[in-house]
Design a protein around this motif. Structure first.
Motif, mmCIF file in Angstrom:
data_model
loop_
_atom_site.group_PDB
_atom_site.id
_atom_site.type_symbol
_atom_site.label_atom_id
_atom_site.label_comp_id
_atom_site.label_asym_id
_atom_site.label_seq_id
_atom_site.Cartn_x
_atom_site.Cartn_y
_atom_site.Cartn_z
ATOM 1 N N TYR A 299 0.840 -1.200 0.000
ATOM 2 C CA TYR A 299 0.000 0.000 0.000
ATOM 3 C C TYR A 299 0.872 1.246 0.000
ATOM 4 O O TYR A 299 0.646 2.189 -0.764
ATOM 5 C CB TYR A 299 -0.925 -0.025 1.229
ATOM 6 N N ASN A 300 1.887 1.269 0.870
ATOM 7 C CA ASN A 300 2.775 2.427 0.975
ATOM 8 C C ASN A 300 3.561 2.638 -0.304
ATOM 9 O O ASN A 300 3.749 3.775 -0.745
ATOM 10 C CB ASN A 300 3.752 2.247 2.152
ATOM 11 N N THR A 301 3.992 1.524 -0.911
ATOM 12 C CA THR A 301 4.745 1.637 -2.165
ATOM 13 C C THR A 301 3.851 2.251 -3.244
ATOM 14 O O THR A 301 4.265 3.169 -3.968
ATOM 15 C CB THR A 301 5.232 0.239 -2.623
ATOM 16 N N ALA A 302 2.601 1.747 -3.335
ATOM 17 C CA ALA A 302 1.666 2.259 -4.354
ATOM 18 C C ALA A 302 1.371 3.741 -4.104
ATOM 19 O O ALA A 302 1.317 4.542 -5.042
ATOM 20 C CB ALA A 302 0.377 1.449 -4.303
ATOM 21 N N ARG A 303 1.224 4.105 -2.834
ATOM 22 C CA ARG A 303 0.902 5.498 -2.484
ATOM 23 C C ARG A 303 2.058 6.423 -2.870
ATOM 24 O O ARG A 303 1.856 7.507 -3.414
ATOM 25 C CB ARG A 303 0.618 5.585 -0.993
ATOM 26 N N ARG A 304 3.281 5.959 -2.585
ATOM 27 C CA ARG A 304 4.455 6.775 -2.914
ATOM 28 C C ARG A 304 4.584 6.952 -4.428
ATOM 29 O O ARG A 304 4.922 8.013 -4.915
ATOM 30 C CB ARG A 304 5.720 6.135 -2.344
ATOM 31 N N ARG A 305 4.218 5.861 -5.166
ATOM 32 C CA ARG A 305 4.298 5.946 -6.623
ATOM 33 C C ARG A 305 3.284 6.977 -7.145
ATOM 34 O O ARG A 305 3.589 7.782 -7.997
ATOM 35 C CB ARG A 305 4.043 4.569 -7.248
ATOM 36 N N ASP A 306 2.066 6.962 -6.552
ATOM 37 C CA ASP A 306 1.028 7.924 -6.950
ATOM 38 C C ASP A 306 1.469 9.360 -6.679
ATOM 39 O O ASP A 306 1.242 10.270 -7.476
ATOM 40 C CB ASP A 306 -0.269 7.655 -6.177
#
Lengths: 217, 507
Positions: free
Chosen positions: B499-506
């Motif tokens: 989740y954190n990885t996806a959020r950082r990518r966004d």
């Protein structure tokens, strides 16, 4: 009219304001001028109802709003709005939601709210910015959103705490002209805090200088 | 409803859940048939086995705290402040021993080394690997609070070696103290590892007095020194390690360039990860031996696992909600005695789970509260009382970072306290609420000691099931059960990381 009467404020036994007397007439553009630590921001927070006086009284439109150790009128009942130095825009809401927040709390229907937000955004020259996230805005745009959020509730008094200090000189000049124009159009009382003399002179109808917690002129 | 009325209700509820059972237990130990007496406390001065175990606990806690802090500070600096390759991955790996039940590690190591692993040094080794991540994480947390200019100014005059010694380390001194004290408390009250590796410690004594003799007055008396040590350590911590919790963005941190040391230190950390994390986990895989063991374990563990997951999810939800509410009370200092709430929550976390479990039994085991005591509700109350400190502290780290002006701006827009809470504070805290939920889930899921005392008939959880199997079950089955338990514990961490990885990518 706003009256501060014999106000003393201290934090952690450190005096911040000492025996401050101040009268602010309706529709006046008062600028509080002073260096950092002179107590300007505390005066604004006192008027807004975020700081309690240790001594003295605050009257708003003839009503006692704060007195020694007590806040009698909570911030939202004072008909006062404030543009904070750091602007305090809510980062999890987009521009339109930031501006519409107060209207939503008042229970205004959605359609009416949207129209009002659109009108105020047009007034500050940000017609198309409603859906933008806060972090997508430039410094000047953020400043105008903060101004729009404060004005959308049509307050009688607008408090501004060094709102232009972080902007480049050209934008600073442009926005102060816009603030004066809006004040003349909408007729609210403006209490503006700055340490910049030129800014003070351009905005004010009256300048009050502060030094070490006291009003000096 | 007024803010103080609602939150006063929250505090009252938490008092009943946590503090009241302990107070009742304490008073109960002072009265016999309605008469005040200190006879139960004689055990503290007359029982030599008890005094010996007290000495053992102290020595154990001191050794584990010294080892974990010394190594953890160094690793924390290496992982949090240098350009070491794969630092994030290593950090994540090193946290694994902290989140899985410690007796699983004890089982794995004991299986590898055999009989000589049992005893003092075996317990020290297992607890060292379990609590090492605490020292690492606390160090990393404090490093994020150092103003980079302080180090930059020193770097103009000296090399990193001296700057670390003369500037960085003194600035993170509170982290060193805090990590040492926290590990000391946790090791002092540890039960399951010492019990499994057959080393007599003080926290097992209260458990024995209660479970073997059902002498709760002696059990309370036996626990008193633990409470005293925990309270004293917390009192010291207040003065020594007050956390400011204002974080510098990672990108602005002054990083140490390892240069020629980069490869040797990378290999060194890799070795530590292999030794402390991969080895015990591999041992379990090796011990499981065959697919049949897994299938058998899956079949036997299905019901306990289902219950564990359900209780952990409910526990995590309660912990998130009440963690948020108590953090709000403490952060806003809603009551003059907010420090008492803060202290009580921390005290409950630091107290041995066995002691809190006994207190809950004594308090709730009555005919008119049977709807709680005889149902899984008692477990949820236990998890809430024991682990509230975790979610409260996690939420507080966010609340202190929300500028007051955002709340003031809402107030001027006409928002009442609950509007501000609902529209401003809660949405801004949603990420830490998620982190708190995952942490609450993991700790509720891995809880064993208190659950063994409290679970109603037919409601045993997977950790309890594994622990009972450890006494006389097949090693391959136990290893497979442990692997299922570890997977269930680590899955939410994996989701959180994704989740954190996806959020950082966004972003």
């Amino acid at each position: 009219m706003i009256i501060l009467e014999s106000i003393d404020v201290s934090f952690d036994e450190q005096p911040i304001l000492q025996d401050v007397h101040l009268k602010i007439a309706d529709k006046e553009r008062l600028v509080l001028l002073g260096s950092s630590g002179s107590g300007k921001t505390t005066v604004l927070k006192l008027i807004a109802g975020f700081v309690t006086p240790d001594r003295g009284k605050v009257f708003i439109d003839g009503q006692l709003a704060s007195e020694e150790g007590k806040i009698l009128m909570p911030p939202h009942q004072r008909d006062v709005s404030m543009v904070f130095q750091d602007l305090a825009l809510w980062p999890h809401m987009n521009v339109a939601k930031n501006i519409a927040f107060g209207l939503k709390i008042q229970g205004m229907p959605k359609k009416e709210r949207e129209k009002k937000v659109h009108d105020i955004l047009s007034m500050v020259g940000l017609e198309d910015a409603g859906k933008k996230r806060i972090e997508q805005l430039s410094g000047g745009e953020k400043q105008r959103v903060a101004l729009a959020r404060s004005l959308v509730l049509s307050p009688k008094v607008l408090l501004m705490d060094e709102p232009l200090s972080s902007l480049d000189p050209a934008l600073n000049v442009r926005l102060r002209t816009q603030i004066v124009k809006l004040q003349e159009e909408l007729g609210f009382t403006l209490v503006y805090v700055t340490h910049n003399e030129a800014e003070a002179k351009e905005i004010a109808t009256r300048v009050v200088s502060m030094q070490k917690g006291k009003i000096v002129e | 409803m007024k803010e103080r009325t609602l939150f006063g209700g929250v505090v009252a509820f938490l008092f009943v859940v946590g503090a009241l059972p302990l107070l009742m237990m304490l008073f109960g130990s002072l009265y016999d048939n309605g008469r005040f007496t200190l006879t139960a406390y004689k055990v503290l001065f007359t029982n030599t086995a008890l005094l010996e175990s007290l000495k053992n606990s102290f020595l154990l806690a001191l050794t584990v705290a010294t080892a974990s802090t010394s190594v953890g500070i160094g690793l924390g600096i290496l992982l949090g402040k240098s350009d070491l390759r794969f630092a994030k991955f290593f950090t994540l790996m090193l946290v694994i021993p902290l989140v899985i039940p410690p007796y699983i590690l004890a089982f794995s190591w004991a299986d590898l080394f055999g009989e000589w692993f049992f005893g003092f040094w075996g317990v020290v080794f297992v607890l060292f690997t379990v609590y090492l991540p605490i020292a690492i994480l606390v160090t990393m947390l404090y490093l994020r609070q150092i103003d980079p200019h302080l180090e930059e100014a020193a770097l103009q005059m000296s090399s990193w070696k001296k700057v670390l010694w003369l500037v960085t380390l003194p600035l993170i001194r509170p982290a060193i103290v805090f990590a040492f004290l926290l590990v000391f408390i946790l090791a002092f009250g540890e039960f399951s590892v010492a019990n499994f590796l057959r080393y007599p410690v003080f926290s097992t004594q209260s458990f024995v007095y209660f479970s073997a003799f059902y002498d709760f007055r002696a059990a309370t008396a036996a626990a008193l020194p633990i409470v005293a040590v925990v309270a004293m350590v917390f009192w010291m911590q207040r003065f020594l390690a007050e956390t400011k919790m204002h974080f510098i963005p990672a990108s602005l941190m002054q990083k140490i360039r390892l240069l020629k040391w980069r490869l040797p230190l990378f290999l060194f950390v890799l070795l530590i990860v292999m030794l402390f994390v991969i080895t015990p986990l591999s041992m379990l895989v090796f011990k499981t031996n065959s697919m049949e063991s897994f299938l058998e374990a899956g079949e036997k563990a299905l019901d306990p696992l289902g219950r564990s997951l359900l209780f952990a999810m409910l526990g995590a939800t309660l912990l998130s909600v009440f963690g948020f509410l108590s953090a709000y009370i403490i952060h806003k200092r809603l009551f003059r005695w907010y420090r008492w709430l803060d202290g009580s929550i921390l005290l409950l976390f630091a107290l041995p789970a066995s002691l809190f479990g006994i207190a809950l039994i004594l308090f709730w085991n009555r005919p008119y509260t049977n709807f709680i005591y005889a149902t899984p509700l008692i477990l949820l109350i236990g998890y809430l009382g024991k682990y509230l400190a975790l979610t409260t502290k996690i939420t507080e780290t966010k609340l202190v970072q929300i500028p007051q002006n955002l709340m003031d701006a809402a107030a001027l827009s006409g928002a009442s306290w609950y509007h501000t809470l609902w529209y401003i504070i809660l949405p801004l805290s949603k990420e830490v609420l998620l982190v708190g939920w995952v942490v609450g889930f993991i700790f509720s899921l891995r809880e064993n000691t208190m659950t063994m005392l409290l679970y109603p008939p037919g409601s045993d959880t997977l950790p309890v099931y594994i622990f009972t199997q450890m006494a006389n079950g097949k090693a391959s089955l136990i290893a497979a059960l442990c692997l299922i338990m570890i997977t269930a514990t680590l899955l939410p961490l994996l989701f959180l990381w994704l989740y954190n990885t996806a959020r950082r990518r966004d972003a």
